[in-house]
Design a protein around this motif. Structure first.
Motif, short mmCIF file in Angstrom:
data_model
loop_
_atom_site.label_atom_id
_atom_site.label_comp_id
_atom_site.label_asym_id
_atom_site.label_seq_id
_atom_site.Cartn_x
_atom_site.Cartn_y
_atom_site.Cartn_z
N TYR A 166 -54.36 -11.45 -35.57
CA TYR A 166 -54.65 -12.55 -34.65
C TYR A 166 -54.24 -13.89 -35.26
N ILE A 167 -54.59 -14.08 -36.54
CA ILE A 167 -54.24 -15.34 -37.22
C ILE A 167 -52.73 -15.50 -37.32
N ARG A 168 -52.03 -14.42 -37.69
CA ARG A 168 -50.56 -14.50 -37.81
C ARG A 168 -49.93 -14.86 -36.46
N GLY A 169 -50.39 -14.19 -35.41
CA GLY A 169 -49.81 -14.45 -34.09
C GLY A 169 -50.05 -15.86 -33.61
N TYR A 222 -47.73 -19.39 -33.00
CA TYR A 222 -47.72 -20.20 -31.78
C TYR A 222 -48.07 -21.65 -32.08
N THR A 223 -48.99 -21.87 -33.02
CA THR A 223 -49.37 -23.24 -33.38
C THR A 223 -48.19 -23.99 -33.98
N TRP A 224 -47.47 -23.32 -34.89
CA TRP A 224 -46.27 -23.93 -35.48
C TRP A 224 -45.24 -24.25 -34.40
N ILE A 225 -45.02 -23.29 -33.51
CA ILE A 225 -44.03 -23.49 -32.44
C ILE A 225 -44.41 -24.69 -31.57
N SER A 226 -45.70 -24.79 -31.22
CA SER A 226 -46.18 -25.88 -30.37
C SER A 226 -46.00 -27.23 -31.06
N ASN A 227 -46.43 -27.29 -32.32
CA ASN A 227 -46.36 -28.57 -33.03
C ASN A 227 -44.92 -28.98 -33.34
N VAL A 228 -44.08 -28.01 -33.67
CA VAL A 228 -42.66 -28.33 -33.89
C VAL A 228 -42.04 -28.87 -32.61
N GLY A 229 -42.43 -28.28 -31.46
CA GLY A 229 -41.92 -28.77 -30.18
C GLY A 229 -42.31 -30.21 -29.93
N ASP A 230 -43.58 -30.54 -30.27
CA ASP A 230 -44.03 -31.94 -30.09
C ASP A 230 -43.23 -32.89 -30.98
N ILE A 231 -43.05 -32.50 -32.25
CA ILE A 231 -42.32 -33.36 -33.18
C ILE A 231 -40.88 -33.53 -32.75
N LEU A 232 -40.28 -32.47 -32.20
CA LEU A 232 -38.89 -32.57 -31.74
C LEU A 232 -38.75 -33.64 -30.66
N PHE A 233 -39.78 -33.78 -29.82
CA PHE A 233 -39.71 -34.80 -28.79
C PHE A 233 -39.75 -36.20 -29.40
N TYR A 234 -40.61 -36.38 -30.39
CA TYR A 234 -40.63 -37.68 -31.06
C TYR A 234 -39.30 -37.95 -31.77
N GLN A 263 -40.87 -17.11 -30.15
CA GLN A 263 -42.15 -16.60 -29.66
C GLN A 263 -42.20 -15.07 -29.59
N ARG A 264 -41.09 -14.40 -29.86
CA ARG A 264 -41.12 -12.93 -29.89
C ARG A 264 -42.02 -12.41 -31.00
N TYR A 265 -42.00 -13.11 -32.13
CA TYR A 265 -42.83 -12.68 -33.27
C TYR A 265 -44.31 -12.76 -32.93
N PRO A 266 -44.83 -13.91 -32.47
CA PRO A 266 -46.27 -13.94 -32.14
C PRO A 266 -46.63 -13.05 -30.95
N PHE A 267 -45.71 -12.88 -29.98
CA PHE A 267 -46.01 -12.02 -28.83
C PHE A 267 -46.17 -10.57 -29.28
N HIS A 268 -45.37 -10.16 -30.25
CA HIS A 268 -45.52 -8.81 -30.82
C HIS A 268 -46.91 -8.66 -31.42
N HIS A 269 -47.40 -9.70 -32.09
CA HIS A 269 -48.74 -9.63 -32.69
C HIS A 269 -49.83 -9.62 -31.62
N LEU A 270 -49.61 -10.26 -30.50
CA LEU A 270 -50.59 -10.20 -29.42
C LEU A 270 -50.73 -8.77 -28.90
N ARG A 271 -49.63 -8.03 -28.82
CA ARG A 271 -49.70 -6.63 -28.40
C ARG A 271 -50.49 -5.81 -29.41
N LEU A 272 -50.28 -6.08 -30.70
CA LEU A 272 -51.03 -5.37 -31.74
C LEU A 272 -52.52 -5.71 -31.67
N VAL A 273 -52.82 -6.98 -31.38
CA VAL A 273 -54.22 -7.40 -31.23
C VAL A 273 -54.89 -6.60 -30.13
N ARG A 274 -54.19 -6.42 -29.00
CA ARG A 274 -54.77 -5.66 -27.88
C ARG A 274 -55.01 -4.20 -28.26
#
Length: 548
Positions: free
Chosen positions: A224-227, A231-243, A167-178
């Motif tokens: 914004y899209i990159r960031g 996060y979307t990939w991270i979230s979905n990968v987390g869900d799949i890991l649980f399955y 999540q460091r990569y998308p968080f960096h992009h959130l700072r750039l968005v701001r």
């Protein structure tokens, strides 16, 4: 943690209450899973099952609602205090400091950042509850089977470490968005305020959109899209890991670590239930990240403004003065002062403004008239030299007291609908007089301490601004090109009736003007040229006035 620390500082009682309710809600949710698992496996049946199930449902409802309402009160109180505090600090900060910060940046913080902070805080109760649910469910897993608990805990720790790095990569992009948001707000402000000029030149308007707004808008979109894609990939990968974890639990673990069907059923049910809370927490990370960035910017602004706050609790050396003599002793000031090449130097200027006189300041564009006015008003501090009123030096400690002797109408004035800071009896007694003088009674009335309308032409608005300045009843008045966009009749009223009326009341009047036809209305005229007082011009004007 930064958000929780801020909330704790605002109200530890409400935050602790919200946390306690969230804990009860989370434990009740986890217990609900245990009861459901018991019902499926047959270990809980009959009336006991019904009482436990419905009782826990009520506990979850009451606990979650109480936690959310507590956080709602806490966050809205915190945001209200934040808005009021920042507004007061903006009022008490040096004007030049506000110019350096810039209107777009201030507006983004006061609107977008505070809104992002507020929205994210609404998720705090849910995150607290989900966190407790996760902890309670894992405790239940430990009670069911320590080996499976250890395996799942190890898997969760590995996933958390991987998530923290990812999540460091998308968080960096959130700072750039701001950061990009400041630029876009500046462009949109230019678009709105310059819409007339842009519409008169279609080619220029299209170029402004295509060459100024579009590049930054595209960069904002791409970042914004990159960031958020990350996060979307991270979230979905987390869900799949649980399955995947559930699949390993059902199909792989029994091969080398046999478990009873009841245990496997209960563990599987718990893991399926945990997908929702864990997914919810992961999905909340982007908004919490934006809130953290917003809070950092808000606190930076708060600290920046706090560094140079002006106070009124110091002794007032200008109090109880019936007349005000102002002296500028070798005063100089750079404007805007960002680079040596762009600096405009006013001074050194030595000037004496007598109490009760009408002083005209004249000169060409860029000669320093407005900068001199800002120094006279105390909105700028001199970089060298000294300003004195009735012999008392103006310093950073007493400049706020000094300003309270002035009322002004600037060339780029702002008209307030409410007549604030004026006694109601003064408004009722004098507003009608000035509105009549300026031929505004057919357009505007003063009702309940406010103008009935400000939807007027630029010249009419300026007349209302003049009415507001008169009603403040200060010792010194400054008018910056007030008559520039007025009809000849109102110019005559301003120069030949209103200014002498102020002088008759003992007021000092400083007028920045190009209306040489009315120079005879001044007691004295000074002319600025290239940031300095043009002495020969002053003598020439004095001779003309003497002859008149």
């Amino acid at each position: 943690m930064n958000l929780l620390k801020y909330l704790y500082q605002r109200s530890s009682y409400l935050l602790i209450l919200a946390c306690v309710c969230a804990i009860f809600g989370g434990l009740a949710s986890a217990a609900l899973v245990k009861v459901i698992a018991g019902g499926i496996t047959g270990s809980v049946q009959g009336a006991d099952f019904a009482l436990s199930f419905f009782g826990l449902c009520i506990v979850v409802l009451v606990a979650r609602t109480s936690s959310q309402i507590s956080i709602l009160h806490l966050t809205q109180n915190a945001v209200m205090d934040m808005r009021i505090s920042l507004s007061k600090k903006l009022m008490d900060s040096p004007y030049k400091k506000l110019q350096e910060l810039g209107k777009p940046g201030l507006l983004v913080i006061l609107t977008k950042d505070i809104d992002a902070f507020t929205s994210a805080l609404q998720a705090v109760p849910r995150i607290l509850t989900e966190g407790i649910v996760i902890v309670a469910c894992f405790s239940y897993l430990a009670w069911l089977s320590l080996p499976l608990f250890g395996l799942l805990t190890l898997t969760l720790v590995v996933c958390l470490v991987a998530f923290n790095k990812a999540q460091r990569y998308p968080f960096h992009h959130l700072r750039l968005v701001r950061t990009k948001m400041d630029n876009l707000y500046q462009h949109f402000r230019d678009l709105v305020e310059g819409s007339r000029e842009l519409q008169l030149n279609k080619q220029r308007g299209r170029a402004f959109v295509d060459q100024v707004i579009a590049p930054d808008a595209k960069q904002f979109r791409d970042i914004y899209i990159r960031g958020f894609s990350a996060y979307t990939w991270i979230s979905n990968v987390g869900d799949i890991l649980f399955y995947i974890a559930i699949g390993i639990l059902l199909f792989v673990v029994p091969l080398w670590l046999p478990q009873s069907p009841a245990v496997l059923t209960s563990v599987t049910l718990v893991l399926l239930y945990l997908i929702g809370p864990i997914s919810s927490m992961i999905n909340a990370v982007p908004s919490l990240g934006q809130a953290s960035i917003a809070l950092r910017r808000i606190q930076q602004l708060d600290n920046t403004l706090s560094e140079q706050l002006m106070v009124l609790d110091r002794p007032n050396p200008f109090k109880h003065k019936s007349s005000c003599l102002i002296e500028l002793d070798a005063v100089s000031h750079h404007y805007p002062g960002k680079t040596d090449d762009s600096k405009f130097l006013l001074g050194p200027v030595s000037l004496r403004v007598e109490a009760g006189e009408i002083l005209f300041i004249v000169g060409g564009n860029g000669s320093g008239k407005t900068t001199l006015a800002m120094l006279l008003l105390g909105l700028y501090m001199p970089e060298s030299g000294c300003v004195r009123m009735n012999g008392a030096s103006v310093t950073e400690e007493n400049i706020e007291h000094y300003r309270q002797n002035f009322s002004a109408v600037f060339s780029d004035f702002y008209l307030f609908e409410h007549l604030l800071g004026v006694a109601p009896e003064t408004i009722m007694a004098q507003s009608a007089h000035y509105l009549d003088k300026l031929h505004m009674t057919h357009k505007v009335k003063v009702v309940d301490g406010r103008f009935s309308t400000i939807d007027l032409s630029a010249g009419q608005k300026k007349r209302l601004a003049l009415v507001g300045a008169y009603l403040e009843d200060r010792s010194i008045y400054l008018f910056d090109e007030w008559a520039a966009d007025q009809d000849p009749a109102f110019k005559r009223v301003f120069y030949t009736e209103l200014l002498p009326e102020l002088k008759a009341r003992g007021k000092t009047v400083i007028v920045i003007s190009h209306d040489d036809a009315y120079f005879g209305c001044a007691d004295r005229i000074i002319k600025l040229a290239d940031g300095n007082v043009d002495a020969p011009a002053v003598q020439q004007h004095a001779a003309v006035l003497h002859a008149v």
